[in-house]
Design a protein around this motif. Sequence first.
Motif, mmCIF file in Angstrom:
data_model
loop_
_atom_site.group_PDB
_atom_site.id
_atom_site.type_symbol
_atom_site.label_atom_id
_atom_site.label_comp_id
_atom_site.label_asym_id
_atom_site.label_seq_id
_atom_site.Cartn_x
_atom_site.Cartn_y
_atom_site.Cartn_z
ATOM 1 N N ILE A 73 0.838 -1.190 0.000
ATOM 2 C CA ILE A 73 0.000 0.000 0.000
ATOM 3 C C ILE A 73 0.868 1.233 0.000
ATOM 4 N N ASP A 74 0.619 2.119 -0.930
ATOM 5 C CA ASP A 74 1.254 3.435 -0.974
ATOM 6 C C ASP A 74 0.480 4.249 -1.981
ATOM 7 N N LEU A 75 0.952 5.451 -2.290
ATOM 8 C CA LEU A 75 0.156 6.326 -3.143
ATOM 9 C C LEU A 75 0.921 6.827 -4.358
ATOM 10 N N TYR A 76 1.656 5.978 -4.998
ATOM 11 C CA TYR A 76 2.338 6.395 -6.203
ATOM 12 C C TYR A 76 2.397 5.244 -7.184
ATOM 13 N N SER A 77 2.802 5.538 -8.409
ATOM 14 C CA SER A 77 2.945 4.495 -9.423
ATOM 15 C C SER A 77 4.342 4.596 -10.022
ATOM 16 N N VAL A 226 2.676 -0.316 -11.698
ATOM 17 C CA VAL A 226 2.286 -0.873 -10.423
ATOM 18 C C VAL A 226 1.448 0.168 -9.699
ATOM 19 N N ASN A 227 0.187 -0.113 -9.508
ATOM 20 C CA ASN A 227 -0.708 0.834 -8.858
ATOM 21 C C ASN A 227 -0.847 0.501 -7.382
ATOM 22 N N TYR A 228 -0.755 1.523 -6.571
ATOM 23 C CA TYR A 228 -0.879 1.355 -5.139
ATOM 24 C C TYR A 228 -2.111 2.104 -4.644
ATOM 25 N N VAL A 229 -2.648 1.644 -3.538
ATOM 26 C CA VAL A 229 -3.841 2.280 -2.998
ATOM 27 C C VAL A 229 -3.641 2.584 -1.523
ATOM 28 N N ALA A 230 -4.399 3.543 -1.027
ATOM 29 C CA ALA A 230 -4.422 3.857 0.393
ATOM 30 C C ALA A 230 -5.839 3.646 0.883
ATOM 31 N N PRO A 231 -6.020 3.338 2.165
ATOM 32 C CA PRO A 231 -7.370 3.099 2.676
ATOM 33 C C PRO A 231 -8.225 4.357 2.636
ATOM 34 N N ASP A 232 -9.484 4.196 2.250
ATOM 35 C CA ASP A 232 -10.440 5.308 2.283
ATOM 36 C C ASP A 232 -11.025 5.468 3.682
ATOM 37 N N LEU A 233 -11.064 4.348 4.426
ATOM 38 C CA LEU A 233 -11.636 4.355 5.771
ATOM 39 C C LEU A 233 -10.755 3.554 6.716
ATOM 40 N N ASN A 247 -10.404 8.577 6.043
ATOM 41 C CA ASN A 247 -8.996 8.933 5.881
ATOM 42 C C ASN A 247 -8.891 10.294 5.185
ATOM 43 N N ASP A 248 -9.049 11.375 5.957
ATOM 44 C CA ASP A 248 -9.010 12.723 5.390
ATOM 45 C C ASP A 248 -7.608 13.137 4.944
ATOM 46 N N LYS A 249 -6.590 12.447 5.453
ATOM 47 C CA LYS A 249 -5.216 12.860 5.169
ATOM 48 C C LYS A 249 -4.859 12.763 3.694
ATOM 49 N N ILE A 250 -5.522 11.889 2.972
ATOM 50 C CA ILE A 250 -5.153 11.681 1.571
ATOM 51 C C ILE A 250 -5.980 12.530 0.615
ATOM 52 N N LEU A 251 -6.955 13.292 1.147
ATOM 53 C CA LEU A 251 -7.830 14.095 0.287
ATOM 54 C C LEU A 251 -7.461 15.566 0.351
ATOM 55 N N PRO A 252 -7.405 16.248 -0.790
ATOM 56 C CA PRO A 252 -7.210 17.694 -0.776
ATOM 57 C C PRO A 252 -8.451 18.374 -0.209
ATOM 58 N N GLN A 348 -9.022 -0.070 6.119
ATOM 59 C CA GLN A 348 -7.951 -0.616 6.949
ATOM 60 C C GLN A 348 -8.568 -1.169 8.234
ATOM 61 N N THR A 349 -8.416 -2.467 8.462
ATOM 62 C CA THR A 349 -8.998 -3.137 9.629
ATOM 63 C C THR A 349 -7.870 -3.697 10.499
ATOM 64 N N PRO A 350 -8.186 -4.197 11.679
ATOM 65 C CA PRO A 350 -7.145 -4.829 12.510
ATOM 66 C C PRO A 350 -6.510 -6.048 11.858
ATOM 67 N N PHE A 351 -7.141 -6.578 10.783
ATOM 68 C CA PHE A 351 -6.608 -7.767 10.116
ATOM 69 C C PHE A 351 -6.118 -7.474 8.703
ATOM 70 N N GLY A 352 -5.866 -6.214 8.399
ATOM 71 C CA GLY A 352 -5.334 -5.862 7.085
ATOM 72 C C GLY A 352 -6.304 -5.006 6.284
ATOM 73 N N LEU A 353 -5.972 -4.835 5.019
ATOM 74 C CA LEU A 353 -6.750 -3.971 4.124
ATOM 75 C C LEU A 353 -7.743 -4.806 3.328
ATOM 76 N N PHE A 354 -8.999 -4.373 3.289
ATOM 77 C CA PHE A 354 -10.056 -5.088 2.572
ATOM 78 C C PHE A 354 -10.873 -4.114 1.734
ATOM 79 N N GLU A 355 -11.392 -4.624 0.609
ATOM 80 C CA GLU A 355 -12.372 -3.844 -0.148
ATOM 81 C C GLU A 355 -13.704 -3.889 0.590
#
Length: 435
Positions: A73-77, A226-233, A247-252, A348-355
């Motif tokens: 998980i990250d926010l760049y390609s 390679v596309n990376y994603v960050a959690p929305d919630l 996750n307000d940190k990733i939104l302008p 983002q949950t206690p057990f990892g990232l899920f859709e």
Amino acid sequence: MDLQLTQQQTLKLAMTQELRQAITMLQFNAQELTEFLYEQTLENPLVEIETPHTDWNQIKTTKIQNENTKQGIDLYSRKAISLQDDLLSQLQEMKLDKSEHRIVKYLILNLDKNGFLIGADDELASELSVTQEDLNNGLQLLQSFEPDGIGARTVQECLIIQLKRLSKPTQVAEMIIEDYFDLFVNKNWKEMAKKLKVSLPELQSEIDLILTLQPRPGLNYEQDEVNYVAPDLYVERIGDEFVVSLNDKILPRLKLLNDYEDYMAKGNKSEVSSYLKEKNQQVGWLMKSLEERKSTMIEVMNFIVNKQRTFFEKGSAHLRTLTLREAAEELDIHESTVSRTCKNKFVQTPFGLFEMKNFFSQGVVTGNDEDISSTSVQVFIRELVNKENKEKPLSDQKIVELLGEEHGIEISRRTVAKYRDILRIPSSSKRKRFG
């Protein structure tokens, strides 16, 4: 024909531009929404974007946890080098005469995405206006390049090339691929061991060696981006409660410019004033849509947490059956709204990232007449296969029996086979190992 004038009262919903915008923004994930907001700054002079100053290098990376995907998980390609570019770079480092260089370069440009050579020998020789011997020499040069196995015609030839380039002798492994490739593909180990006159444990060792090879060497270059994603919630456990946050940190952040307020306040009826008032109204709609998107996402996620509490406490094996209709009825919104809210969103949950959509799953009935999600059943199947004795792998029928004994799940052998295919788990005969 009589003509009459009558009145009729009807009720219908008009899809306004503002409603359409709100629906569109709801289905965007964080990255898509960011791009959309920046587009708005180009169309509306009253909108200003405050870019969040986030140091992504300090953000803890994680993995997407589902049955088929594991991804950082990250926010760049980043752009990966292509197969042809890599081979041409190697070609430039070789000291070849002009004719050899031309042949090898032509062969490189005739490779498919797997790294296999396209075209018959006589056709390639004719196109290059060279002899068959010159073509073969060029092909041998190409097959000496990295990655091993490049320039082969088939998977079988590709594996042979790789085996011949290994430092230790591989005579039995080469015989398996050259003479008994069909038996190898079908995992007919006993017949192969009999023909090769080796024991099953010895055969297993050779097969393990072959399985370390790359049957399609060009595929390592196929992922251009390679596309990376960050959690929305986020869903975090605080004491005995689970707290949902956006996750307000990733939104302008949107900001309304005040430079034109005085001009609009004067009541000027010019075209410029009318234009600014219209754009000012659009900013208001935009901000309202953002707030509605935020509240809807949190509302739906809170519903999921309440319904799937055992998952957030214990993990994937405890995911229960849940439908979009249930969410829509309880939250008093349309089912399509729930679907759009969950589309391409990650949590983002206690057990990892899920859709988000993974929390909605059709179920099967356990022996206790309780519904359990098909995802949980697949988790149990994978656990059983991982723990099995590989010399005596579990049959589908045995898995059915163990699911009933250990988890009270009643499903058919055909359903186990279907879930096994989804998980890409081979049949018991193909999972069997010797020695």
